[in-house]
Design a protein around this motif. Structure first.
Motif, PDB file in Angstrom:
ATOM      1  N   LYS C  48       1.088  -4.886  -0.052  1.00  0.00           N
ATOM      2  CA  LYS C  48       1.234  -3.501   0.380  1.00  0.00           C
ATOM      3  C   LYS C  48       0.397  -3.213   1.629  1.00  0.00           C
ATOM      4  O   LYS C  48       0.893  -2.663   2.618  1.00  0.00           O
ATOM      5  N   SER C  49      -0.882  -3.595   1.565  1.00  0.00           N
ATOM      6  CA  SER C  49      -1.746  -3.305   2.715  1.00  0.00           C
ATOM      7  C   SER C  49      -1.286  -4.057   3.943  1.00  0.00           C
ATOM      8  O   SER C  49      -1.386  -3.561   5.066  1.00  0.00           O
ATOM      9  N   THR C  50      -0.776  -5.244   3.733  1.00  0.00           N
ATOM     10  CA  THR C  50      -0.291  -6.004   4.878  1.00  0.00           C
ATOM     11  C   THR C  50       0.879  -5.273   5.531  1.00  0.00           C
ATOM     12  O   THR C  50       0.972  -5.200   6.754  1.00  0.00           O
ATOM     13  N   LEU C 170      -0.276   5.782   5.010  1.00  0.00           N
ATOM     14  CA  LEU C 170      -1.445   6.023   4.173  1.00  0.00           C
ATOM     15  C   LEU C 170      -1.598   4.856   3.209  1.00  0.00           C
ATOM     16  O   LEU C 170      -0.723   4.639   2.370  1.00  0.00           O
ATOM     17  N   ASP C 171      -2.698   4.110   3.365  1.00  0.00           N
ATOM     18  CA  ASP C 171      -2.902   2.968   2.488  1.00  0.00           C
ATOM     19  C   ASP C 171      -3.838   3.379   1.366  1.00  0.00           C
ATOM     20  O   ASP C 171      -5.037   3.493   1.554  1.00  0.00           O
ATOM     21  N   GLU C 172      -3.300   3.597   0.208  1.00  0.00           N
ATOM     22  CA  GLU C 172      -4.076   4.010  -0.949  1.00  0.00           C
ATOM     23  C   GLU C 172      -5.018   5.174  -0.627  1.00  0.00           C
ATOM     24  O   GLU C 172      -6.225   5.060  -0.795  1.00  0.00           O
ATOM     25  N   PRO C 173      -4.488   6.274  -0.176  1.00  0.00           N
ATOM     26  CA  PRO C 173      -5.380   7.333   0.301  1.00  0.00           C
ATOM     27  C   PRO C 173      -6.219   7.963  -0.800  1.00  0.00           C
ATOM     28  O   PRO C 173      -7.232   8.579  -0.507  1.00  0.00           O
TER      29      PRO C 173
HETATM   30 MG   LIG Z   1      -4.352  -3.041  -0.339  1.00  0.00          MG
END
Ligand SMILES: [Mg+2]
Ligand SMILES: Nc1ncnc2c1ncn2[C@@H]1O[C@H](COP(=O)(O)OP(=O)(O)OP(=O)(O)O)[C@@H](O)[C@H]1O
Ligand SMILES: Nc1ncnc2c1ncn2[C@@H]1O[C@H](COP(=O)(O)OP(=O)(O)OP(=O)(O)O)[C@@H](O)[C@H]1O
Ligand SMILES: [Mg+2]
Lengths: 323, 339, 321, 483, 298
Positions: C48-50, C170-173
């Protein structure tokens, strides 16, 4: 594992090569030449040329460099300009003295440092802890050559006859005498190692005691003694290995000063002498020896880390980058 | 020590006496209070959920029960009784023995709770060298660990490690009390489900009391029998899980529930608590610290605050084993919503 | 209409020593249009973050293309393109330079993109932005040190807004925030979306938040999107076995509905993804074909699912919530 | 006497020589170590006259002075058992006359020596290019080495009473009595040279009896020996020079007045008092009291700086200043610092440049200096004379300092050529006076050789010390004293 | 997971710990002696007749073999020692900081690799050996690099400075790497902030505290190294007094009981080293720098 070792050795060799080149360049760029010292009043252009020819200093610098490398490849470190003695032989005479001094100093002091650091951490906040903190920072700050002089003063002037303040008794003249002669130099040389090891270990034990795995072990009812032995010390030792390696490297260079204070005929003395006289091959040989020693200790440290820290081992053996 | 192995279900056990009774527990770290006057009790076979925001003292409370607190922490309690013995008066060695056999702790961060430099299997044998290790591992689906005797903790996933830790802390020694401090916070939903399932099965089979600390109200709803809500070191409300979720009495509990997206219509604003600056939160905590002088710690953020809340700390209103600490706890919920 | 942001068959791999590679993201495509919120959900390590980092141009793709407003993105994209997609990350404490004032951080995009003519104007705009995210203007002078996580997360949103983006990734905001604070951030995102018509790519493992905010959902498993579709449909009637399993594992905050299902298996490593369908070792519906062929994402109306047996599996099997 | 045959004579020295070959190096340590091991064709007697040692008689010099024939003693053997023959003498001579050897002797032989041959095993014939009276002196100082060892720098092979047995790197050298020695049998069973770098430590060790003789004692160490019954301190005039001269060919020292001003402003007494504890002799010209040509009555410069005179000589010189280049070492540094201070009082600004041996030698030889200073001990190559240190004053020398004085040139030329000792002394006195008055070479003091011994050893011979020798081959254990 | 971050820790200006106070006093005295000593204690080169006099009211530190006041010489030496150390540390930082920051920012890439390899080579000769090596060989005279004269003092500064480079660069690199891992750097890149501005505008202030700590520790090391070189006669040359050549100069007189000559200047050196070390330690604790690494040399 083998491929890792191989990679490290190749890296070591290339670094040594680079060091050689650095040393070589610095040597040749420095003003003066051993020829002047060698010839003195007998100096003449023809004389200089003839001697330079004999010593191989006439060739162009790149040519000399190539020759030096070829020589080295054949295991020949050259010979002293002055005494004509092979550098290898000189090193073989001097290095063991320094190594012994360094290892004795290192072994004794580091052992004490580990002990002091561990006890201080376990008695965190106690007077003993304070004592270790103060001692170690002072020990770390005392310039070795000055401490050496103070020892010379104390044992040479005020309390004479207890410990020899100068000279070196070869082991051939009896072990007790030999060891007695080592006491002061080893004391002075090893003190910083004690300090660093004690500080590091104290810090890492304290840190480890704060870790989740220690709380878990405690909450599992593991006794303190077992906990320290199985969990705390083992993990606290990981940073210690690095520092101990660094200290070994440090002892090598510290020996230069200490040997000069106590008149110990080790590598340090040889090095200073060769620099003073511009004895190129000897100076280069000494630098090489120091560099190789230093790099080898680095390698050993890394290997020790591999042995002790599984995460590093994994990282490295999987082809990850080293540090 | 464990005579219940064969009996199974807790329901058949003799009168459910309280296994653990904490009364008026205070803990401070170098003078800063972290837990203030908490009283609670826990029966065998019961799962008590402990919720509350970060720093509210949940972990400190757990540590105080097991007696594993960092240096500099000071514990005061009117009583800390475990199975009839007063823990605060036990000599350290006895306390250690209790930890070794009767209280299990499942830590919050499985990845860092085993020594990194020793293979996992060897560490497991430190704590449990019985022959039934294989069976125990099989129960959590990790028999394969036996085939990995040289693998260190970093080789295992968080979920695997957490299950191994549960084996050690719970299955292997079958403690009377199991303290699980946010055991699934770092885990994925699917793995969390596995671990929760494991704990529930454990409770059903062996009947220990479980103190379960979490941030996640949904987890509480799924597994707990009772809930305690902590705020700034106080237990502000406790009660049966159904009651807390349907009829919360403390405004903080209500705010927590209102903030859950799953309880709100999609795309609508959530019920959010006002006041969340560090300054405000610490202020209210500090104020609580100065005993007597302070009002309710939640007052600065409370949507239904009264003037009196700022001056006077509410006294706990107990109903059976349950408690609520709010001046307005007696009022009807409708009145509050108007406010 | 050109999408605000588009990932076109993007693959990203990382070397992992010894000639091994991490297949972090494999063949991921999606697009978002203005005002839309795409939630990307999945378990830890599924990439996901990638995806987030690829989408904002922090990482170049190994294969495929990322386009912002139709323009290929990359490390050398022009300012105007760059501006359009901004980024908010998981940990607000590390997302702000601890030694700079909040005002400085929020003002950075204004300065870099020349969005303000004078320093005074910039200060004014910073104050405006802070108010927009519900913070008092005097926060501009403070440093992140004494500010709570929820507020800091608002600051990072303000910074993203400062660039006047069309979309925010938004990465895991909310992942690192407490429940109550989480809600305030969710509310802020809701407010901004309706006020500014922003598009969001919301990356999260918290399914309840995804369900609450998203208009569309993409479910990732081991670097691939296994299911994609309108949020309400996916959440109410998941197609892919993995989505079903995931939804079943999420506890419901209702003690009256206790339905915790025990699941088996673990996420395999991204270094050695299983052959065929990566989910097959955990899939209750696995058959031989799944072990060989990598299923393609197949569209069924608005919905996409990458399952060889899509359609064969009964709608409410494995406890779709 | 052979009675003391079981004992060891221990000598403390400051450093191990870098080169052990006395054919190459005239350094004190090399020669002190070589003294008991190697012998010369001729030797000095108690009155410092040259008498045959390995030679059987005085050389026969041909009428033109170009051929010297020397008969050799028979029955002499090297330590390895080889017989001493003319071949070895020829090899030694050839070695020191060859450029490539880098020997310090080269300067003496170059231009004079044409070759040598063994007429028979016991006769050597030396041929010269031109008359060379000084050769007689050199034959008294040049150690004869086994021909297989002339190129070795790490060991010695000679005919002396002791044979070098072991070299311990950085520690010392040990020797044992040579059974087949052709002279009186050696008094000690062993000789040990111990390297003790620190002067005070040498003194302390002497006091403690762990060495019998301590060489090169610094003045600072002497108080440690004061009042010690068992210790005798010898302070002897010896051919040790503080080489001090200026680049007379270049400014500012091309101005004789400037040179004189600088010389007048030297604080000789200060140097003597502070550096040599008052034991040295105040300096005037280049030739010191232990050297031929010394004139005790020559008194040009005062003991204390004559600042007024200096200032007067400096009139018209704006901002008088120069750089003094010395080699590193406590004594040189101390002297130089005193001088710099005394010059400062006369208004001369002096920059001190302290160089390590190598770089110092480069400056010196390349002539890139203004004033240069170093310690030089000539005794081992030229005995009681000091020829080398004068050579920079010779305009033809490789090391010429730019001083042009034909009379000095010819005088020095003759000093080397002639055989007549009295004439030579006269010439040297003349040159010394000229160089002093012209302020070209003006060492502040003439240091003494300071050696101390324990009473357990027979008294050291002053005549030997006068030429910087220790006289170890003849030392014996003394009956009573010693542990 | 904590929603409430700990209160800003910032550097505590006043040390709490007695040891740190002691260190601060030591360092202050050392600096004071360097700053004011030379003007108060008189001409360090003036020779007097009182030779090797023990400490007394007229000569607090006694006199040397030439009758010079050792307090004056020690003060002068302290000044040299301090300036050389400051200059060396400054030089080291100046070179190492950009290198380390660049390398750290590009961690693991070719550029980083290259820099680190070169530094490793420089480091393979321990600082002290390197310095001794170059000074021992290039001599103690003023060298000329083209038209630029390089005095011995400059040489010592250059050498110590160069020797510090790997050491500083490593710390800077590690600090930068740690910092680069922080999400704000990614955020700045997304915002479009140019690289140089990220490096020197945003990262530098965060790397600086670690460097300040290292700078203090390096000061201690520099005072020591300068002293060691002087002791061996390879440092700044006479008649300039330095702490090292004073300590070394007095060795010959020690056995005769002249303790003050070597011991007192050395004690001043010790005070300086101790002071800087203690300050460094205290800073590293309060700035939250990584564990102190007193490494290399000695
Ligand atoms: Mg991540
Ligand atoms: N070792 C310690 N020393 C000092 N203060 C501490 C320590 N541990 C915790 N505290 C403080 O005590 C209070 C309660 O902390 P605790 O860890 O019990 O909270 P928590 O509810 O478990 O929080 P979280 O949900 O973040 O785990 C906090 O203010 C915390 O800062
Ligand atoms: N820079 C990198 N180098 C090597 N591998 C990486 C890198 N970044 C990510 N990975 C790997 O790629 C995979 C996907 O990582 P990513 O961070 O995108 O997952 P994620 O879904 O965001 O996980 P989480 O929920 O834990 O944040 C993981 O296996 C991770 O280890
Ligand atoms: Mg906690």
């Amino acid at each position: 594992m083998v491929s890792y070792l191989l990679r490290r050795l190749i890296a070591l060799v290339t670094t040594v090569l680079a060091v050689i080149s650095l040393v070589f360049v610095l040597l040749r760029l420095s003003p003066g030449s051993p020829l002047y010292t060698l010839l003195g009043f007998s100096y003449s252009e023809e004389g200089r040329a003839a001697v330079a020819e004999r010593l191989g200093l006439n060739a162009s610098i790149p040519e000399q460099y190539v020759r030096y490398l070829r020589q080295l490849a054949g295991g020949d470190l050259g010979a002293s300009v002055f005494s004509g003695q092979p550098v290898g032989e000189l090193l073989a005479q001097r290095l063991p003295v320094s190594l012994e001094l360094g290892l004795v100093a290192g072994a004794v002091w580091m052992a004490l440092g580990i002990l002091a650091g561990a006890l201080a951490a376990l008695r965190h906040g106690s007077p003993f802890d304070g004592l270790v903190r103060v001692t170690s920072v002072v020990a770390l700050s005392v310039p070795s050559f000055w401490l050496g002089l103070v020892c010379v003063l104390v044992f040479g002037v005020y309390i004479t006859g207890v410990l020899p303040v100068s000279g070196y008794v070869p082991i051939s003249e009896g072990l007790p005498e030999h060891l007695r002669g080592l006491v002061l130099p080893a004391f002075v040389l090893g003190l910083p190692a004690f300090a660093v090891v004690a500080r590091t270990f104290r810090g890492s034990v304290l840190e480890v005691l704060d870790r989740d795995y220690v709380s878990f072990a405690t909450s599992m009812g593991m006794s303190r003694r077992t906990l320290l032995a199985r969990v705390a010390m083992r993990n606290a030792a990981i940073p210690l290995v690095t520092v101990m390696g660094l200290m070994l490297g440090m002892l090598v260079s510290g020996a230069i000063l200490v040997e000069n204070v106590f008149g110990v005929p080790g590598l340090g003395q040889l090095m200073v002498d060769s620099f003073r006289r511009q004895d190129y091959p000897v100076a280069a040989g000494c630098c090489l020896a120091v560099a190789v020693l230093y790099l080898l200790t680095n390698l050993l440290v890394d290997l020790a880390q591999l042995a002790i820290d599984p995460r590093i081992r994994e990282g490295v053996l999987n082809g990850g980058r080293v540090r | 020590m464990n005579d219940r192995q064969a009996t199974g279900s807790p329901v058949t056990d003799p009168p459910p006496a309280d296994l653990l009774t904490v009364s008026d527990l205070h803990v401070d770290y170098a003078g800063r209070p972290a837990v203030r006057g908490v009283s609670l009790s826990l029966r065998r076979g019961e799962i008590l959920g402990l919720v509350g925001e970060s720093g509210s003292g949940k972990s400190t409370l757990c540590s105080a029960i097991t007696g594993v607190l960092p240096a500099g922490a000071r514990v005061r309690a009117a009583g800390l009784r475990f199975d009839g013995r007063e823990l605060t008066e036990l000599p350290p060695e006895d306390m250690r023995r209790i930890r070794a056999s009767r209280i299990g702790v499942v830590p919050q961060r499985p990845m860092t709770s085993l020594s990194p430099s020793t293979p996992v299997l060897r560490q497991m044998r430190w704590y449990h060298d019985g022959h039934d290790l294989a069976d125990l591992l099989a129960q959590v689906g990790l028999r394969a660990v036996l085939d990995r005797p040289r693998d260190h903790p970093h080789r295992f996933s968080g979920g695997q490690l957490q299950r191994l830790l549960i084996v050690l802390a719970a299955l292997a020694r079958q403690p009377d009390l199991l303290i699980a401090d946010e055991p699934t916070t770092t885990l994925d939903a699917t793995v969390q489900a596995q671990v929760l399932r494991l704990l529930l099965d454990l409770r059903d089979r062996l009947g220990p009391a479980i103190l379960y600390v979490t941030h996640d109200l949904a987890v509480v709803a799924q597994i707990c029998d009772r809930v305690g809500v902590m705020y700034a070191g106080r237990l502000v409300e406790s009660g049966p899980v159904s009651q807390i979720f349907t009829a919360p009495r403390h405004p903080y509990t209500r705010a927590l529930l209102a903030a859950l997206p799953a309880r709100t219509e999609r795309g609508r604003r959530l019920g959010a608590m006002p006041g969340h600056t560090v300054a405000e939160v610490t202020l209210s905590r500090e104020r609580g610290a100065r005993a007597g002088s302070a009002g309710c710690a939640f007052a600065p953020r409370c949507p239904v605050v009264l003037a009196r809340c700022h001056e006077e700390e509410p006294t706990p209103i107990t109903m059976g084993t349950d408690v609520v600490r709010c001046h307005r706890a007696g009022e009807t919920p409708e009145a509050e919503e108007d406010a | 209409m050109t999408p605000v942001l588009e990932l076109d068959h993007v693959t990203r791999r990382f070397p992992a020593g010894r000639r091994q590679t991490v297949h972090a993201v494999e063949d991921v495509s999606f697009r978002i249009d203005p005002g839309e919120t795409l939630a990307i959900v999945g378990e830890s390590g599924c990439g996901k973050s990638t995806v987030a980092r690829l989408a904002v141009g922090l990482l170049p793709p190994t294969r495929g293309a990322v386009r912002i407003g139709g323009v290929p993105a990359g490390t050398r994209m022009d300012r105007e393109t760059r501006r359009q997609v901004q980024f908010v990350s998981q940990n607000p404490w590390s997302a702000l330079n601890p030694r700079k004032t909040i005002g400085h951080s929020v003002g950075q995009p204004l300065a870099v993109h020349g969005l303000c003519r004078s320093v005074a104007e910039r200060a004014e705009r910073v104050a405006e932005l802070l108010e927009q995210v519900g913070l008092p203007a005097h926060y501009a002078a403070r440093r992140p040190g004494g500010v709570s996580g929820g507020e800091l997360q608002r600051v990072t949103v303000a910074r993203a807004l400062a660039a006047r983006p069309r979309a925010i990734v938004l990465d895991e905001p909310t992942a690192s925030l407490d429940v109550g604070v989480k809600a305030t951030v969710v509310n802020l995102l809701l407010d901004l979306r309706s006020a500014l018509g922003l598009a969001y790519v919301l990356i999260t493992h918290e399914l309840d938040i995804a369900r609450h905010l998203a208009t569309r959902v993409a479910v990732m498993y081991l670097g691939r999107i296994v299911e994609q579709g309108p949020a309400d449909e996916v959440f109410s009637a998941p197609r892919h076995p993995y989505t079903r399993m995931l939804l079943a594992a999420v506890p419901v905050p209702d003690p009256a509905r206790r339905n915790l299902v025990a699941l088996s298996g673990e996420v395999p490593s991204a270094v050695h993804p299983p052959p065929g369908c990566a989910f097959h070792p955990r899939c209750p519906y696995v058959e031989d074909a799944c072990r060989e062929a990598v299923p393609r994402l197949i569209a069924v109306g608005d919905r996409h699912s990458a399952c060889l047996r899509d359609g064969e599996i009964p709608a409410d099997a494995a406890g779709g919530a | 006497s052979p009675t003391g045959g079981g004992r060891t004579l221990r000598i403390g020295v400051a450093a191990g020589p870098s080169n052990l070959n006395p054919l190459d190096s005239g350094s004190e340590v090399t020669r002190w170590i070589a003294e008991p091991v190697m012998e010369t064709l001729y030797d000095y007697d108690e009155r410092v006259r040259s008498v045959p040692l390995l030679a059987a008689a005085e050389p026969a010099v041909s009428a033109d002075g170009l051929t010297w024939t020397i008969p050799l003693k028979r029955g002499v053997t090297f330590h390895n058992g080889d017989a001493f023959t003319a071949e070895h003498v020829v090899a030694s001579l050839d070695h020191v006359a060859a450029f490539a050897s880098g020997s310090e002797w080269v300067v003496y032989f170059l231009g004079y020596y044409s070759g040598a041959r063994a007429v028979d095993p016991n006769t050597v014939e030396i041929r010269l290019k031109r008359p060379y009276g000084l050769l007689r002196s050199h034959l008294t100082n040049l150690p004869i080495t086994h021909r297989a060892f002339v190129d070795r720098k790490d060991t010695m092979m000679g005919t002396g009473p002791y044979r070098l047995e072991r070299v311990s790197a950085g520690l010392g050298y040990s020797m044992t009595a040579h059974r087949g020695y052709h002279g009186p049998s050696p008094a000690y069973a062993r000789l040990e040279f111990q390297i003790i770098p620190d002067g005070s430590t040498r003194a302390v060790n002497l006091r403690a009896g762990s060495v019998d003789i301590a060489t090169e004692l610094p003045v600072a160490a002497l108080p440690l020996l004061a009042g010690q019954q068992a210790v005798t301190v010898h302070r002897v005039d010896a051919p040790i020079d503080i080489l001090t001269y200026v680049k007379a060919g270049d400014p500012p020292f091309d101005d004789p007045n400037f040179r004189r001003a600088v010389a007048y402003a030297v604080d000789r007494q200060g140097v003597n008092d502070k550096v040599f504890g008052g034991a040295a002799v105040l300096g005037q010209g280049p030739i010191g009291p232990a050297e031929r040509g010394y004139d005790p009555d020559l008194r040009v410069f005062p003991a204390r700086p004559d600042t007024a005179r200096a200032r007067e000589l400096l009139r018209g010189v704006t901002a008088p200043s120069f750089t003094l280049t010395i080699s590193a070492g406590q004594v040189m540094e101390d002297i130089a610092q005193i001088l710099v201070q005394s010059w400062a009082r006369a208004g001369i600004t002096v920059k001190l440049e302290v160089l390590q041996g190598g770089p110092w030698a480069q400056r010196w030889i390349s002539g890139a200096y203004q004033m240069i200073m170093n310690r030089f001990s000539s005794g081992f190559t030229s005995g009681d004379a000091n020829y080398l240190t004068l050579s920079p004053a010779q305009s033809t020398s490789v090391l010429a300092c730019g001083y042009e004085n034909p009379s000095v040139d010819t005088a020095l030329e003759r000093v080397w050529a002639i055989d007549d000792q009295d004439e030579r002394d006269r010439l040297l006195r003349e040159v010394n006076a000229t160089l002093t008055e012209d302020a070209v070479m003006f060492p502040p003091v003439y240091p003494k050789m300071i050696v101390a011994q324990r009473a357990s050893v027979s008294p050291m011979d002053p005549a030997r010390m006068k030429i910087s020798r220790l006289g170890t081959p003849r030392l014996r254990p003394e009956g009573n004293a010693g542990e | 997971m904590s929603a409430v971050v700990s209160a800003p820790r910032g550097a505590r200006l006043l040390p709490r710990d007695g040891l740190t106070w002691f260190g601060a006093v030591c360092a202050a005295l050392f600096c004071l002696l360097a700053a004011l000593g030379p003007s108060l204690a008189g001409d360090p080169n003036a020779t007097g007749s009182d030779v090797l006099a023990a400490p007394s009211l007229t000569h607090l530190f006694g006199t040397d073999q030439l009758g010079r006041d050792l307090l004056a010489r020690t003060a002068a030496g302290t000044r040299v020692s301090l300036t050389v150390s400051l200059a060396a540390v400054a030089l080291g930082l100046l070179v190492a900081l950009p290198l380390g920051i660049f390398a750290g920012y590009h961690g693991g890439r070719l550029f980083d690799d290259l820099i680190m390899r070169v530094l490793e080579i420089v480091q393979a000769l321990p600082m002290f050996v390197l310095a001794m090596f170059v000074i021992g060989l290039s001599g103690t005279a003023t060298a000329h690099l083209g038209p630029i004269p390089i005095t011995m003092t400059t040489k010592v500064v250059l050498l110590l400075g160069v020797a510090f480079v790997p050491y500083f660069a490593r710390v800077a690199r590690a600090a930068t790497m740690a910092e680069t891992g922080q999400e704000y750097v990614a955020a700045l890149r997304v915002v479009g902030v140019p690289r140089l501005r990220i490096l020197f505008g945003e990262l530098l202030p965060n790397v600086a505290p670690a460097m300040v700590v290292q700078a203090f520790l390096a000061m201690a090391l520099a005072v020591f190294a300068e002293g060691g070189l002087g002791f061996l006669g390879l440092g700044v040359q006479l008649p300039q007094a330095t702490l090292g050549n004073l300590t070394g100069g007095g060795t010959g007189y020690l056995p005769a009981g002249v303790w003050w000559y070597s011991v007192l200047p050395g004690a001043v050196m010790l005070a300086g080293i101790l002071g800087f070390n203690l300050i460094g330690d205290a800073l590293s604790d309060s700035l939250g720098g990584r564990g102190t690494t007193h490494v290399e040399t000695r």
